[in-house]
Design a protein around this motif. Structure first.
Motif, PDB file in Angstrom:
ATOM      1  N   ARG A   2       0.843  -1.191   0.000  1.00 39.85           N
ATOM      2  CA  ARG A   2       0.000   0.000   0.000  1.00 39.85           C
ATOM      3  C   ARG A   2       0.878   1.241   0.000  1.00 39.85           C
ATOM      4  O   ARG A   2       1.974   1.238   0.554  1.00 39.85           O
ATOM      5  CB  ARG A   2      -0.853  -0.039   1.265  1.00 39.85           C
ATOM      6  CG  ARG A   2      -1.950   0.968   1.330  1.00 39.85           C
ATOM      7  CD  ARG A   2      -2.860   0.660   2.510  1.00 39.85           C
ATOM      8  NE  ARG A   2      -2.304   1.033   3.792  1.00 39.85           N
ATOM      9  CZ  ARG A   2      -2.482   2.219   4.372  1.00 39.85           C
ATOM     10  NH1 ARG A   2      -3.213   3.128   3.788  1.00 39.85           N
ATOM     11  NH2 ARG A   2      -1.960   2.478   5.545  1.00 39.85           N
ATOM     12  N   LYS A   3       0.388   2.306  -0.641  1.00 43.62           N
ATOM     13  CA  LYS A   3       1.101   3.584  -0.638  1.00 43.62           C
ATOM     14  C   LYS A   3       0.395   4.507   0.340  1.00 43.62           C
ATOM     15  O   LYS A   3      -0.820   4.542   0.402  1.00 43.62           O
ATOM     16  CB  LYS A   3       1.086   4.204  -2.031  1.00 43.62           C
ATOM     17  CG  LYS A   3       1.921   5.484  -2.122  1.00 43.62           C
ATOM     18  CD  LYS A   3       1.813   6.141  -3.475  1.00 43.62           C
ATOM     19  CE  LYS A   3       2.641   5.405  -4.480  1.00 43.62           C
ATOM     20  NZ  LYS A   3       2.789   6.152  -5.745  1.00 43.62           N
ATOM     21  N   GLN A   4       1.193   5.249   1.120  1.00 46.82           N
ATOM     22  CA  GLN A   4       0.638   6.171   2.104  1.00 46.82           C
ATOM     23  C   GLN A   4       1.448   7.458   2.096  1.00 46.82           C
ATOM     24  O   GLN A   4       2.674   7.418   2.024  1.00 46.82           O
ATOM     25  CB  GLN A   4       0.685   5.547   3.507  1.00 46.82           C
ATOM     26  CG  GLN A   4       0.184   6.436   4.615  1.00 46.82           C
ATOM     27  CD  GLN A   4      -1.297   6.704   4.503  1.00 46.82           C
ATOM     28  OE1 GLN A   4      -2.096   5.786   4.461  1.00 46.82           O
ATOM     29  NE2 GLN A   4      -1.669   7.973   4.424  1.00 46.82           N
ATOM     30  N   ALA A   5       0.749   8.580   2.169  1.00 50.78           N
ATOM     31  CA  ALA A   5       1.414   9.877   2.288  1.00 50.78           C
ATOM     32  C   ALA A   5       1.169  10.409   3.691  1.00 50.78           C
ATOM     33  O   ALA A   5       0.105  10.208   4.272  1.00 50.78           O
ATOM     34  CB  ALA A   5       0.874  10.856   1.249  1.00 50.78           C
ATOM     35  N   TYR A   6       2.185  11.079   4.229  1.00 54.75           N
ATOM     36  CA  TYR A   6       2.099  11.678   5.549  1.00 54.75           C
ATOM     37  C   TYR A   6       2.446  13.159   5.439  1.00 54.75           C
ATOM     38  O   TYR A   6       3.409  13.531   4.769  1.00 54.75           O
ATOM     39  CB  TYR A   6       3.098  11.036   6.521  1.00 54.75           C
ATOM     40  CG  TYR A   6       2.903   9.561   6.711  1.00 54.75           C
ATOM     41  CD1 TYR A   6       2.010   9.086   7.657  1.00 54.75           C
ATOM     42  CD2 TYR A   6       3.617   8.648   5.950  1.00 54.75           C
ATOM     43  CE1 TYR A   6       1.829   7.722   7.842  1.00 54.75           C
ATOM     44  CE2 TYR A   6       3.444   7.282   6.118  1.00 54.75           C
ATOM     45  CZ  TYR A   6       2.545   6.827   7.060  1.00 54.75           C
ATOM     46  OH  TYR A   6       2.359   5.481   7.238  1.00 54.75           O
ATOM     47  N   SER A   7       1.669  13.996   6.088  1.00 56.26           N
ATOM     48  CA  SER A   7       1.955  15.420   6.176  1.00 56.26           C
ATOM     49  C   SER A   7       2.484  15.683   7.576  1.00 56.26           C
ATOM     50  O   SER A   7       1.812  15.370   8.562  1.00 56.26           O
ATOM     51  CB  SER A   7       0.684  16.231   5.913  1.00 56.26           C
ATOM     52  OG  SER A   7       0.932  17.601   6.090  1.00 56.26           O
ATOM     53  N   ILE A   8       3.676  16.254   7.655  1.00 56.11           N
ATOM     54  CA  ILE A   8       4.356  16.430   8.941  1.00 56.11           C
ATOM     55  C   ILE A   8       4.683  17.902   9.127  1.00 56.11           C
ATOM     56  O   ILE A   8       5.327  18.509   8.276  1.00 56.11           O
ATOM     57  CB  ILE A   8       5.653  15.597   8.976  1.00 56.11           C
ATOM     58  CG1 ILE A   8       5.343  14.135   8.644  1.00 56.11           C
ATOM     59  CG2 ILE A   8       6.352  15.727  10.314  1.00 56.11           C
ATOM     60  CD1 ILE A   8       6.533  13.358   8.181  1.00 56.11           C
TER      61      ILE A   8
END
Length: 166
Positions: A2-8
């Motif tokens: 699975r691909k996941q994006a995180y905003s930090i």
């Protein structure tokens, strides 16, 4: 996988981005991109990480980021609010006066001019899909000689035409 994006959201820390990249590469995580952007408040930076793996790997990545100094918040992004960035390389035919306009346009979009030839400019642009589409719409009227992009197979340019590429 699975691909996941995180905003930090982080306090400005010049070495933090490289430390993140080093940590993830040493641990063997599949990080597809790490990008940093400015925020309205100059004390903070917004970092976006795009990673792929199974649930356990993605969970470990999130835990590692949460442990890092200067991290204020981390939010997983879903498809509806994703800011996953993509890369576009565009070769545009342009005379001398058009080149000046294109260089100004590239500056506004924070694009890089990676090559200048006698009658062409090679522009590298990284951004969200909406940013890429907006930039392409402004190129309406210019002759596009080459176009390469990660991600989807077509990008609408102007009102009627679609440029297709692999």
């Amino acid at each position: 996988m699975r691909k996941q994006a995180y905003s930090i959201l982080v306090y400005n820390n010049p070495g933090l981005l490289s430390r993140m990249a080093g940590l993830f590469s040493r641990r063997g995580y599949n990080i597809e991109s790490i990008t940093a952007g400015t925020t309205a408040d100059p004390r903070f930076t917004r970092i976006t990480i795009v990673a792929s793996g199974d649930e356990q790997i993605l969970s470990q990545i999130e835990k590692q980021v949460r442990k890092m100094e200067d991290v204020i918040e981390i939010k997983p992004l879903n498809d509806s609010n994703s800011v996953c960035r993509e890369l576009v390389m565009i070769k545009v035919r342009a005379n001398a006066s058009e080149r000046a306009d294109l260089i100004s346009l590239a500056d506004v979009f924070r694009a890089k001019i990676v090559d200048v030839e006698k009658d062409c400019l090679m522009i590298e642009l990284t951004g969200t899909e909406s940013k890429l589409k907006a930039f392409m719409e402004l190129l309406d009227g210019y002759e596009i000689l080459e176009l390469a992009r990660t991600g989807i197979t077509g990008l609408k340019r102007g009102s009627d035409d679609v440029i297709m590429f692999d």
